[in-house]
Design an enzyme around this catalytic site. Structure first.
Site, mmCIF file in Angstrom:
data_model
loop_
_atom_site.group_PDB
_atom_site.id
_atom_site.type_symbol
_atom_site.label_atom_id
_atom_site.label_comp_id
_atom_site.label_asym_id
_atom_site.label_seq_id
_atom_site.Cartn_x
_atom_site.Cartn_y
_atom_site.Cartn_z
ATOM 1 C CG HIS A 152 -11.759 8.154 16.123
ATOM 2 N ND1 HIS A 152 -12.168 9.065 15.443
ATOM 3 C CD2 HIS A 152 -10.953 7.215 15.445
ATOM 4 C CE1 HIS A 152 -12.025 8.725 14.056
ATOM 5 N NE2 HIS A 152 -11.308 7.697 13.954
ATOM 6 C CB CYS A 183 -9.952 8.563 9.586
ATOM 7 S SG CYS A 183 -11.226 8.527 10.754
ATOM 8 C CG LEU A 184 -13.348 3.395 7.987
ATOM 9 C CD1 LEU A 184 -14.060 2.289 8.594
ATOM 10 C CD2 LEU A 184 -13.149 3.154 6.454
ATOM 11 C CD GLN A 205 -14.099 6.099 13.383
ATOM 12 O OE1 GLN A 205 -13.394 4.992 13.765
ATOM 13 N NE2 GLN A 205 -13.931 6.232 12.201
ATOM 14 C CG HIS A 222 -6.631 6.600 13.840
ATOM 15 N ND1 HIS A 222 -6.439 7.208 12.792
ATOM 16 C CD2 HIS A 222 -7.896 6.317 13.839
ATOM 17 C CE1 HIS A 222 -7.260 7.436 12.098
ATOM 18 N NE2 HIS A 222 -8.365 7.068 12.793
ATOM 19 C CD GLU A 223 -9.640 3.313 15.252
ATOM 20 O OE1 GLU A 223 -10.836 3.646 15.707
ATOM 21 O OE2 GLU A 223 -9.176 3.189 14.111
ATOM 22 N N GLY A 240 -9.918 -0.386 11.639
ATOM 23 C CA GLY A 240 -9.991 -0.108 13.062
ATOM 24 C C GLY A 240 -11.369 0.936 13.080
#
Ligand code: ZN
Length: 188
Positions: A142, A96-97, A51, A138-139, A46
């Site tokens: 963000h 998370c990236l 990001q 999660h996204e 994701g």
């Protein structure tokens, strides 16, 4: 297509509430293509637009690398909203990236109903649970400037402080391109 640098913990755009997408133009479509390439390059499932330095309400999901989810097609969600959440909660180890090499169990509703727009600005409603509900929540966090570590107890947060400082100060070897400064945005 190109791989974009990923914003990391400490970057200001990750704490900004993203603004709605009002129109879809070629620039946005090409950014989304680049987001997919960036996410796949980093082995993510994701990725939200902030990001990659764009404070717009867009994220992508591709859970097909995960066992049991191979047949699920990649998704692009614009202006997503949670319509309802299940009372059932679930704990799952998230990463998370933007917070490389840190993983922790996070408790969230197991299922959600969401509404969103696709790239033709057509509105959809969808009910999802388990991994897909997890990634979407999660996204969506963000897009509201929230990171998964914000859900942790103070005690756990303390445990990760050193690692988070390393990320912030770019003292960590990350296997994919990250931004060079905490004020990075895609457009200067
Ligand atoms: Zn994330």
């Amino acid at each position: 297509m190109s791989i974009l640098p990923i914003t990391v913990y400490g970057d200001s755009i990750l704490r900004k509430k993203a603004s709605p997408v009002l129109e879809i133009d070629d620039t946005l479509i090409s950014i989304i293509r680049n987001m997919f390439q960036t996410m796949h390059n980093a082995n993510g499932i994701g990725l939200a637009a902030n990001q990659i330095g764009l404070a717009k309400r867009v994220f992508i999901v591709d859970v097909s690398p995960v066992e049991g989810y191979e047949k699920i097609k990649p998704m692009t969600l614009l202006n997503p909203k949670i319509v309802s959440k299940s009372d059932d909660l679930d704990s799952y180890e998230e990463g998370c990236l933007s917070i490389p090499e840190l993983k922790s169990e996070v408790i969230r509703p197991k299922g959600i109903e969401i509404s969103f727009f696709d790239l033709d600005m057509k509105e959809y409603k969808m009910e999802v649970d388990d991994l897909i509900a997890r990634v979407i929540q999660h996204e969506l966090d963000h897009l509201n400037g929230v990171l998964f570590i914000d859900h942790l107890s103070e005690e756990n947060k303390k445990k990760f402080k050193k690692h988070l400082n390393k990320i912030k100060n770019r003292k960590l070897d990350v296997g994919y391109p990250i931004t060079e400064s905490s004020t990075y945005t895609l457009y200067k």
